[in-house]
Design an enzyme around this catalytic site. Structure first.
Site: not given
Ligand code: NDP
Length: 241
Positions: A139, A152
């Site tokens: 991030s 975070y």
């Molecule tokens: P979303 O919330 O849309 O996606 C997060 C994903 O993580 C979901 O598919 C969720 O799936 C999965 N997840 C959460 N907990 C678990 C777990 N215990 N086991 C397996 N899967 C898990 O957010 P983003 O797409 O934005 O996030 C993706 C990455 O990008 C993250 O690492 C986030 O920190 C990073 N990021 C995002 C930013 C943004 O502005 N969106 C900015 C900077 C970084 P499920 O709940 O089905 O398990």
């Protein structure tokens, strides 16, 4: 371009889902992991209907055995793993004095421990193959600390540190850190202090870039020749400070 077997965590929404779409469209075999398997099933069916190669398996990245089963399943089916995209993450924000210790632990467990579980599951396979690529989604919070985001940021700084160590220790496994800024996804939909969440959602609504922009960066890093390691990419809205 060679077809790769690519495992993507957190593929049920946001950046992981967009990455699955992009890499399947590029002709790769994608293996989707997350907890919401109804979402994964629908996405895999959609990608297959469009001519892609996709499969899914339930995955909780906080559980090492779950991660090992995820990678072992893909390895058994395909005989190799070319790429792991450690993308799963959570961001329940609050100030430290709110003492939301469960939220702190969840961020450590998913963002940091989950990434380490991915490395532990796939590195022995990649070392035995003599090649592989681990893409860790960090991030812009891996480079700066903001109020309400201390834990975070700590997890994302740590993901960068682990990635750099992994890169230094391996000459046959590529390591890439992809760091998004505000990106449209479901990240701010769950958990944390409600007032903080509303403020971050408002900023994100104004600025956010599509998840496909981050997926394109991941696709670029993967598409480079085996001796070219794209170590770090930052992809953020032009207007983000
Ligand atoms: P979303 O919330 O849309 O996606 C997060 C994903 O993580 C979901 O598919 C969720 O799936 C999965 N997840 C959460 N907990 C678990 C777990 N215990 N086991 C397996 N899967 C898990 O957010 P983003 O797409 O934005 O996030 C993706 C990455 O990008 C993250 O690492 C986030 O920190 C990073 N990021 C995002 C930013 C943004 O502005 N969106 C900015 C900077 C970084 P499920 O709940 O089905 O398990």
């Amino acid at each position: 371009m060679s077809i790769k077997v690519i495992l993507i965590t957190g593929a049920s929404s946001g950046i992981g889902e967009a990455t699955a779409r992009r890499l399947a469209a590029d002709g790769h075999q994608v293996v989707l992991g997350a907890r919401r398997i109804d979402r994964l099933k629908a996405l895999a069916e959609e990608l297959i209907a469009a001519g892609g190669a996709a499969e899914f398996q339930e995955l909780d990245v906080t559980d090492l055995e779950s991660f090992r089963a995820f990678t072992a399943g893909a390895h058994d089916r395909h005989g190799r793993i070319d790429v792991l995209v450690n993308n799963a993450g959570v961001m329940p924000l609050s100030t430290l004095d709110a003492l939301r210790v469960e939220d702190w632990n969840q961020m450590i467990d998913v963002n940091l421990r989950g990434t380490l579980h991915g490395i532990a599951s796939v590195l022995p396979i990649m070392r035995a193959q003599g090649y592989g690529h681990i893409v860790n989604v960090a991030s812009t919070s891996a480079y700066r600390v903001d109020p309400t985001a201390a834990v975070y940021c700590a997890t994302k700084f740590a993901v960068r540190a682990v990635s750099e160590g992994l890169r230094q220790e391996n000459t046959d496994v590529r390591v890439t850190v992809v760091s998004p800024g505000f990106t449209r996804s479901e990240l701010t939909d769950r958990g944390g202090d409600p007032d903080v969440r509303a403020a971050v959602q408002a900023a994100s609504d104004e600025l956010a870039i599509p998840a496909s922009a981050v997926a394109d960066a991941i696709g670029y890093a993967i598409a480079q020749p085996a001796n070219v390691d794209v170590s770090e990419l930052i992809v953020r809205p032009t207007a983000q400070r």
